[in-house]
Design an enzyme around this catalytic site. Structure first.
Site, PDB file in Angstrom:
ATOM      1  N   ILE A  17       0.806  -1.212   0.000  1.00  0.00           N
ATOM      2  CA  ILE A  17       0.000   0.000   0.000  1.00  0.00           C
ATOM      3  C   ILE A  17       0.844   1.270   0.000  1.00  0.00           C
ATOM      4  O   ILE A  17       0.637   2.166  -0.826  1.00  0.00           O
ATOM      5  CB  ILE A  17      -0.974  -0.010   1.193  1.00  0.00           C
ATOM      6  CG1 ILE A  17      -2.011  -1.128   0.997  1.00  0.00           C
ATOM      7  CG2 ILE A  17      -1.674   1.332   1.347  1.00  0.00           C
ATOM      8  CD1 ILE A  17      -2.949  -1.332   2.185  1.00  0.00           C
ATOM      9  N   ASP A  36      10.787   4.622   5.927  1.00  0.00           N
ATOM     10  CA  ASP A  36      10.469   3.274   6.376  1.00  0.00           C
ATOM     11  C   ASP A  36      11.494   2.842   7.418  1.00  0.00           C
ATOM     12  O   ASP A  36      12.656   3.271   7.370  1.00  0.00           O
ATOM     13  CB  ASP A  36      10.474   2.291   5.206  1.00  0.00           C
ATOM     14  CG  ASP A  36       9.636   1.048   5.482  1.00  0.00           C
ATOM     15  OD1 ASP A  36       8.534   0.932   4.925  1.00  0.00           O
ATOM     16  OD2 ASP A  36      10.083   0.195   6.282  1.00  0.00           O
ATOM     17  N   ASP A  62      12.425   4.948  12.571  1.00  0.00           N
ATOM     18  CA  ASP A  62      11.460   4.308  13.460  1.00  0.00           C
ATOM     19  C   ASP A  62      10.445   5.378  13.831  1.00  0.00           C
ATOM     20  O   ASP A  62      10.783   6.358  14.513  1.00  0.00           O
ATOM     21  CB  ASP A  62      12.178   3.779  14.706  1.00  0.00           C
ATOM     22  CG  ASP A  62      11.236   3.151  15.722  1.00  0.00           C
ATOM     23  OD1 ASP A  62       9.997   3.326  15.608  1.00  0.00           O
ATOM     24  OD2 ASP A  62      11.732   2.490  16.663  1.00  0.00           O
ATOM     25  N   VAL A  63       9.205   5.224  13.374  1.00  0.00           N
ATOM     26  CA  VAL A  63       8.211   6.283  13.552  1.00  0.00           C
ATOM     27  C   VAL A  63       7.831   6.513  15.009  1.00  0.00           C
ATOM     28  O   VAL A  63       7.163   7.495  15.324  1.00  0.00           O
ATOM     29  CB  VAL A  63       6.935   6.005  12.718  1.00  0.00           C
ATOM     30  CG1 VAL A  63       7.259   5.918  11.237  1.00  0.00           C
ATOM     31  CG2 VAL A  63       6.223   4.739  13.205  1.00  0.00           C
ATOM     32  N   TYR A 155      -4.456  -4.033  16.113  1.00  0.00           N
ATOM     33  CA  TYR A 155      -4.544  -3.411  14.796  1.00  0.00           C
ATOM     34  C   TYR A 155      -5.896  -2.718  14.628  1.00  0.00           C
ATOM     35  O   TYR A 155      -5.967  -1.553  14.208  1.00  0.00           O
ATOM     36  CB  TYR A 155      -4.352  -4.470  13.710  1.00  0.00           C
ATOM     37  CG  TYR A 155      -4.249  -3.925  12.310  1.00  0.00           C
ATOM     38  CD1 TYR A 155      -3.059  -3.374  11.845  1.00  0.00           C
ATOM     39  CD2 TYR A 155      -5.339  -3.969  11.438  1.00  0.00           C
ATOM     40  CE1 TYR A 155      -2.959  -2.871  10.556  1.00  0.00           C
ATOM     41  CE2 TYR A 155      -5.246  -3.468  10.144  1.00  0.00           C
ATOM     42  CZ  TYR A 155      -4.051  -2.931   9.710  1.00  0.00           C
ATOM     43  OH  TYR A 155      -3.967  -2.427   8.427  1.00  0.00           O
ATOM     44  N   LYS A 159      -6.271   1.381  14.261  1.00  0.00           N
ATOM     45  CA  LYS A 159      -6.856   1.981  13.062  1.00  0.00           C
ATOM     46  C   LYS A 159      -8.149   2.731  13.389  1.00  0.00           C
ATOM     47  O   LYS A 159      -8.436   3.782  12.795  1.00  0.00           O
ATOM     48  CB  LYS A 159      -7.108   0.905  12.008  1.00  0.00           C
ATOM     49  CG  LYS A 159      -5.830   0.311  11.418  1.00  0.00           C
ATOM     50  CD  LYS A 159      -4.992   1.356  10.693  1.00  0.00           C
ATOM     51  CE  LYS A 159      -3.832   0.738   9.940  1.00  0.00           C
ATOM     52  NZ  LYS A 159      -3.063   1.755   9.170  1.00  0.00           N
TER      53      LYS A 159
END
Length: 270
Positions: A17, A36, A62-63, A155, A159
């Site tokens: 995606i 990423d 690393d977000v 998850y 979301k």
């Protein structure tokens, strides 16, 4: 070229995606900052965009690490002058239910999905405001964020949280000319991801088993066809462009009708 002269930062640029969205934005003229945690994902995405005549750079990040996020935003300003479009796509999959999921795994998944979106939104928005840029932020959701899926607790929760994060951030940033929306994909046809991996120079095994695994999802959506990453890319272009100039705080579902379907109706029944 709807995004000519714009700079887009996309987190989570795998061949699926995120990579599809990055390619879609680049095809409409945006310069790309491919972010990423896996260096090869960002590097391969940026390399391919440049091979097609676009502008791109890769950042390993690393977000969940605020220092690294700040450095990623600084890299965007160094390479391209700033950021006009942010796509928060970074996520990990850890399909466990509420009974068996350890607390540290729950926290890690939410830190990436929600914490990463929070940190990048915070620091990109600060940069936009400082530079007087009227930008667009797009958060990638999932049909799992709209519905209750068993054995996927973190998850689904992350979301779903992004949906209201989107609305709240949209209201906060509207005075600065920054629009915040979300985009909801669903189970995605793997064919394009496999083809993109090959284009990026990855070794790709036969995808027949993977394609067969998605057949039940295809049969369950009203359109009887699963979307591809490029479908999400076109939707992201719309949300990032002036075509969506009066849209903020909204979720755009590219899900082949999955969420709208009445639960008792089986679309594959003849």
């Amino acid at each position: 070229m709807k995004l000519s002269g714009k700079v887009a930062l996309v987190t989570g640029t795998s061949t699926n995606i995120g990579g599809g969205i990055a390619e879609g934005l680049a095809a409409e003229g945006a310069a790309l900052v491919c972010v990423d945690a896996r260096a090869e994902n960002g590097a391969d995405c940026a390399r391919y965009i440049k091979s097609m005549g676009g502008r791109a750079t890769a950042v390993t990040c690393d977000v969940t690490d605020e220092r690294q996020v700040i450095e990623a935003v600084a890299a965007a300003r160094e390479h391209f002058g700033g950021v006009d479009i942010l796509v928060n796509s970074a996520a990990i999959f850890n399909k466990k239910g509420v009974i068996e999921m350890p607390l540290d795994e729950w926290r890690r998944q939410l830190e990436i999905i929600l914490g990463g979106a929070f940190l990048f939104t915070k620091h990109v928005a600060k940069s936009m405001i400082e530079q007087g840029r009227k930008g667009a932020i797009i958060n990638i959701i999932s049909t799992a964020g709209h519905q209750g899926e068993p054995n996927n607790i973190a998850y689904c929760t992350g979301k779903a949280g992004l949906l209201n994060f989107t609305r709240s951030a949209a209201m906060e940033l509207v005075a600065h000319g920054i629009r915040v929306n979300s985009l909801t994909p669903t189970a995605t046809d793997p064919s394009e991801s496999l083809e993109r991996a090959a284009r990026w120079g990855r070794q790709v095994r036969s995808g027949e088993q993977l394609k067969n695994a998605f057949e039940p999802f295809r049969k369950g959506v009203p359109m009887q066809k699963l979307p591809s990453p490029s479908d999400y890319g076109r939707a992201a272009v719309f949300l990032a462009s002036e075509d969506a100039g009066m849209i903020t705080g909204t979720d755009l579902r590219v899900d082949a009708g999955a969420i709208a379907r009445y639960w008792a109706w089986n679309p594959s029944d003849k």
